[in-house]
Design a protein around this motif. Structure first.
Motif: not given
Ligand code: TXA
Ligand code: MG
Length: 365
Positions: A343-365
């Motif tokens: 489940e995608a967390p919210p946007d916002g300053p507190d979530w930038v690092a988490v969303n960065d890791r989640l984007r990479r964890a879910t990136h498909r080659q």
């Protein structure tokens, strides 16, 4: 078995001065070859002492930091640092961060330390911040990946601090350490996860509990006139900007390479998808039975009554979410699911690092 080696004379001398503790890595009075591999040891003063001796002798040691666990080697020993790359399966030209006992050691590693670096070190060290600075001439190429810069961090975890202090007593002024995970995989936030990653490739894993932040340090590049964010972390760009007195530049193609900035990184083995909350509710209701092949990392969405797959309710608050993120992904990764739905967390300053890791964890080659 990948074994840590130091020049013979030095190894025997160093290890003979270490008392056997009866636990951990085996008989410390014996040669490094006889060490029991990947033993997880509670981070007592004796085991920290032993870890410092092993590092000094050229071995790889995994140790806790407040961000994630590190896979450490004496940063002045090229053979030891090379062993990190072999253990991780990491490309040889990727630089590793040098961990220091205190900011006072910076001039040994960086040839120029500007006002911005001084201010950030003063404000955030010890802590989850890595500074990329122009390297001193003496820094090993294997540490910098052949680049003209070096990454420095003073970690705040008391075990890391104690280990760095003991190594400094032995004459070692830095520990080169990437995150203690195989290349491209999820970082380890506890000692058991490190042992799971490395099997017999590490001489010792110091157990200092679960890492407090749970995601890797914020990285700031200070090698050009304008500070740039290379990797978001627990210290936000807003907090950095307040100390620097100006906003940070975002990374460009000229920025130094950082493997944590690759599109696909921090990834579970199971295919993972990031799904907005309302879409997750819809996708769950559209699942046909049996539904056991999906694993879910939820945050606000409630588990449907009929759902029988693996389900984790993550904390709603960003710091707690980050703290447990990698352990949660590891858990879901072992459940034999076809896909992990996050489940995608919210946007916002507190979530930038988490969303960065989640984007990479879910990136498909
Ligand atoms: O929180 C952390 O930073 C953890 C703990 C163990 O300190 N370490 C960590 O290391 O995450 P690693 O190697 O997994 O990620 C460090 C990142 C890599 O992307 C690396 O490329 C980058 O820092 N880095 C290190 N030295 C650099 C340099 N001289 N120039 C540019 N990037 C550098
Ligand atoms: Mg890493």
């Amino acid at each position: 078995m990948e074994i840590a080696r130091a020049p013979r004379g030095q190894r025997r001398k160093d290890l003979n001065s270490t008392k056997s503790q009866g636990t951990g890595v085996g008989d410390a009075a014996g040669p490094v070859e006889n060490l029991r591999p990947s033993a997880v040891s509670a981070a007592t003063a004796e085991q920290i002492e032993r870890a410092a001796q092993l590092l000094h002798a050229g071995a790889l040691i995994a140790f806790p930091t407040e961000t994630v666990y590190g896979l450490g080697a004496d940063a002045r020993n090229a053979d030891a640092v090379r062993r990190i790359f072999a253990a991780k399966g990491r490309p040889a030209d990727h630089p590793v961060i040098v961990h220091l006992a205190s900011a006072a050691l910076m001039p040994r590693w960086a040839r120029s330390i500007g006002a911005g670096a001084e201010a950030l070190a003063q404000a955030f060290w010890p802590g989850p911040l890595t500074l990329i600075l122009p390297r001193a001439r003496t820094v090993l190429d294997v540490v910098t990946g052949g680049q003209d810069s070096v990454g420095l961090r003073v970690p705040g975890h008391p075990v890391a601090q104690a280990l760095l202090a003991r190594l400094l007593d032995l004459g070692g002024d830095g520990i080169a350490a990437p995150s203690a995970n195989r290349f491209g995989r999820i970082s380890a936030t506890n000692a058991r996860h490190v042992a799971d990653e490395f099997g017999d490739a590490v001489a010792m894993v110091l157990d200092g509990g679960s890492s407090r932040h749970g995601i890797e340090s914020t990285i700031v590049d200070l090698t050009s006139g304008e500070p740039a964010l290379l990797r978001p972390g627990a210290i936000t760009v807003e907090a950095l900007g307040r100390v620097l007195g100006s906003a940070l530049r975002l990374p460009s193609s000229q920025s130094p390479r950082a493997s944590g900035t690759l599109a696909s990184h921090y990834a579970p083995l199971t295919a993972a998808r990031l799904i907005a909350p309302h879409e997750l509710i819809h996708a769950l209701s559209a699942l046909t039975k049996p539904v056991a092949r999906i694993a879910v990392l939820a945050r606000s969405v409630a588990k449907p009554m009929e759902f029988s797959g693996s389900w984790i309710d993550a904390p709603r608050e960003s710091a707690a979410y980050a703290q447990g993120l990698y352990a949660n992904l590891r858990t879901l990764d072992t459940r034999g699911a076809d896909e992990i739905w996050i489940e995608a967390p919210p946007d916002g300053p507190d979530w930038v690092a988490v969303n960065d890791r989640l984007r990479r964890a879910t990136h498909r080659q």
